[in-house]
Motif scaffolding. Sequence first.
Motif, PDB file in Angstrom:
ATOM      1  N   LEU A   1      33.650 -16.026  25.911  1.00 11.23           N
ATOM      2  CA  LEU A   1      35.172 -15.675  25.441  1.00 11.23           C
ATOM      3  C   LEU A   1      36.105 -16.204  26.302  1.00 11.23           C
ATOM      4  N   ASP A   2      35.900 -16.975  27.835  1.00 13.13           N
ATOM      5  CA  ASP A   2      36.497 -16.419  28.961  1.00 13.13           C
ATOM      6  C   ASP A   2      37.031 -18.696  28.197  1.00 13.13           C
ATOM      7  N   ALA A   3      35.641 -18.832  27.844  1.00 10.99           N
ATOM      8  CA  ALA A   3      36.086 -20.916  27.464  1.00 10.99           C
ATOM      9  C   ALA A   3      37.446 -20.702  26.991  1.00 10.99           C
ATOM     10  N   PHE A   4      37.862 -19.738  25.620  1.00 12.59           N
ATOM     11  CA  PHE A   4      38.419 -19.574  25.283  1.00 12.59           C
ATOM     12  C   PHE A   4      40.143 -19.584  25.335  1.00 12.59           C
ATOM     13  N   GLY A   5      40.356 -19.417  26.933  1.00 10.62           N
ATOM     14  CA  GLY A   5      41.753 -18.930  27.358  1.00 10.62           C
ATOM     15  C   GLY A   5      41.974 -18.231  26.835  1.00 10.62           C
ATOM     16  N   CYS A   6      41.184 -16.762  26.435  1.00 10.30           N
ATOM     17  CA  CYS A   6      42.172 -15.055  25.618  1.00 10.30           C
ATOM     18  C   CYS A   6      42.023 -14.176  26.384  1.00 10.30           C
ATOM     19  N   VAL A   7      41.256 -14.368  27.534  1.00 12.07           N
ATOM     20  CA  VAL A   7      40.762 -12.918  28.636  1.00 12.07           C
ATOM     21  C   VAL A   7      41.855 -12.862  29.417  1.00 12.07           C
ATOM     22  N   LEU A   8      42.590 -11.705  29.246  1.00  9.97           N
ATOM     23  CA  LEU A   8      43.100 -11.180  29.558  1.00  9.97           C
ATOM     24  C   LEU A   8      43.569 -10.018  30.838  1.00  9.97           C
ATOM     25  N   GLN A   9      42.230  -9.542  31.036  1.00 14.94           N
ATOM     26  CA  GLN A   9      41.833  -8.520  31.598  1.00 14.94           C
ATOM     27  C   GLN A   9      40.033  -8.405  31.746  1.00 14.94           C
ATOM     28  N   TYR A  10      38.950  -7.907  32.347  1.00 20.11           N
ATOM     29  CA  TYR A  10      37.754  -7.709  32.112  1.00 20.11           C
ATOM     30  C   TYR A  10      37.659  -7.038  32.746  1.00 20.11           C
ATOM     31  N   THR A  11      36.186  -5.942  32.154  1.00 22.07           N
ATOM     32  CA  THR A  11      35.452  -5.241  33.668  1.00 22.07           C
ATOM     33  C   THR A  11      34.454  -4.828  33.360  1.00 22.07           C
ATOM     34  N   ARG A  12      32.665  -4.567  33.930  1.00 25.28           N
ATOM     35  CA  ARG A  12      32.113  -4.074  33.833  1.00 25.28           C
ATOM     36  C   ARG A  12      32.042  -2.909  34.314  1.00 25.28           C
ATOM     37  N   SER A  13      31.261  -1.352  33.747  1.00 25.53           N
ATOM     38  CA  SER A  13      31.211  -0.753  34.698  1.00 25.53           C
ATOM     39  C   SER A  13      29.505  -1.148  35.236  1.00 25.53           C
ATOM     40  N   GLY A  14      29.164   0.625  36.362  1.00 27.78           N
ATOM     41  CA  GLY A  14      28.268   0.650  37.185  1.00 27.78           C
ATOM     42  C   GLY A  14      26.654   0.546  36.098  1.00 27.78           C
ATOM     43  N   ARG A  15      25.884  -0.165  36.362  1.00 26.49           N
ATOM     44  CA  ARG A  15      24.487   0.176  36.160  1.00 26.49           C
ATOM     45  C   ARG A  15      24.178   1.691  35.207  1.00 26.49           C
ATOM     46  N   ILE A  16      23.456   2.160  34.040  1.00 27.62           N
ATOM     47  CA  ILE A  16      23.290   3.454  34.414  1.00 27.62           C
ATOM     48  C   ILE A  16      21.679   3.175  34.011  1.00 27.62           C
ATOM     49  N   ALA A  17      20.645   4.203  34.374  1.00 24.79           N
ATOM     50  CA  ALA A  17      19.212   3.691  33.851  1.00 24.79           C
ATOM     51  C   ALA A  17      18.001   5.056  33.945  1.00 24.79           C
ATOM     52  N   VAL A  18      17.491   4.370  33.538  1.00 25.40           N
ATOM     53  CA  VAL A  18      16.238   5.428  32.935  1.00 25.40           C
ATOM     54  C   VAL A  18      15.427   5.257  33.582  1.00 25.40           C
ATOM     55  N   THR A  19      13.880   6.152  33.728  1.00 22.73           N
ATOM     56  CA  THR A  19      12.879   5.126  34.233  1.00 22.73           C
ATOM     57  C   THR A  19      11.924   5.209  32.868  1.00 22.73           C
ATOM     58  N   ARG A  20      10.764   4.288  33.048  1.00 20.00           N
ATOM     59  CA  ARG A  20      10.285   4.134  31.720  1.00 20.00           C
ATOM     60  C   ARG A  20       9.466   5.582  31.880  1.00 20.00           C
ATOM     61  N   GLY A  21       9.038   6.449  32.384  1.00 23.47           N
ATOM     62  CA  GLY A  21       8.740   7.532  32.465  1.00 23.47           C
ATOM     63  C   GLY A  21       8.849   8.541  31.672  1.00 23.47           C
ATOM     64  N   THR A  22       7.961   9.294  31.358  1.00 29.66           N
ATOM     65  CA  THR A  22       8.701  10.604  29.915  1.00 29.66           C
ATOM     66  C   THR A  22       9.697  11.582  30.776  1.00 29.66           C
ATOM     67  N   GLN A  23       9.392  11.612  32.394  1.00 28.16           N
ATOM     68  CA  GLN A  23      11.035  12.348  32.693  1.00 28.16           C
ATOM     69  C   GLN A  23      11.461  12.282  34.012  1.00 28.16           C
ATOM     70  N   GLU A  24      12.060  12.820  34.575  1.00 32.56           N
ATOM     71  CA  GLU A  24      12.834  11.836  35.651  1.00 32.56           C
ATOM     72  C   GLU A  24      12.219  12.070  37.180  1.00 32.56           C
ATOM     73  N   GLN A  25      11.970  11.279  37.861  1.00 24.83           N
ATOM     74  CA  GLN A  25      10.563  11.353  38.846  1.00 24.83           C
ATOM     75  C   GLN A  25      10.803  12.460  39.955  1.00 24.83           C
ATOM     76  N   VAL A  26      12.260  13.043  39.946  1.00 27.83           N
ATOM     77  CA  VAL A  26      12.922  14.051  41.135  1.00 27.83           C
ATOM     78  C   VAL A  26      12.376  15.341  39.930  1.00 27.83           C
ATOM     79  N   SER A  27      12.519  15.828  39.341  1.00 26.40           N
ATOM     80  CA  SER A  27      11.660  16.457  38.043  1.00 26.40           C
ATOM     81  C   SER A  27      10.460  16.859  38.696  1.00 26.40           C
ATOM     82  N   GLU A  28       9.313  16.162  39.481  1.00 28.45           N
ATOM     83  CA  GLU A  28       8.203  16.031  39.819  1.00 28.45           C
ATOM     84  C   GLU A  28       8.155  16.508  40.260  1.00 28.45           C
ATOM     85  N   PHE A  29       9.317  15.719  41.487  1.00 32.91           N
ATOM     86  CA  PHE A  29       9.242  16.641  42.965  1.00 32.91           C
ATOM     87  C   PHE A  29       9.343  17.446  42.999  1.00 32.91           C
TER      88      PHE A  29
END
Length: 179
Positions: A143-171
């Motif tokens: 989009l920036d290559a078109f010169g049309c971006v007035l503002q841009y932001t991205r969120s922080g990452r959200i993530a879950v493990t690939r296991g069935t429950q949060e590791q903290v649950s087991e702990f």
Amino acid sequence: MQEKKLYTLLVYSENIAGILNQITAVFTRRQVNIESLNVSASSIEHVHKYTITAWSDEDQIEKITKQIEKKIDVVKANYFTDDQLFIRETGLYKLSTDIVLNNAEVSRTIRRHDASITEVNPTYVIVMKNGKTDDIISLYRALDAFGCVLQYTRSGRIAVTRGTQEQVSEFLEERENNH
């Protein structure tokens, strides 16, 4: 010397004022820059989840994780590589309406990147993209290559493990059984 990689730390803590400062201070003392940070409630009542990304080598990220885990209000901390997690971010792009309307290629680019237009007014167009970091940055560059971006932001990452429950649950279950 080990190669630096992007690591994601998942830190679980009680919801106590000042804990975020304690966690980020560990990175500061080791002179490791935090790339992204997201804090939210977890699936466990009264426990918050911090998703932190940083470029580091494994030795250093392991030491950082152990130091964070020693904090009194931290329940559990683990570090992961991208292949161990399901990861998403959101990007928001504010574009010039005139450029978007006068260049059909901008709209095609938005569709090609599986992004969506969420608002249009005479001044700007808001585009939203959910996905992996590289995909969000790729759309920004296109989009920036078109010169049309007035503002841009991205969120922080959200993530879950690939296991069935949060590791903290087991702990927490183990800790409960040992008391």
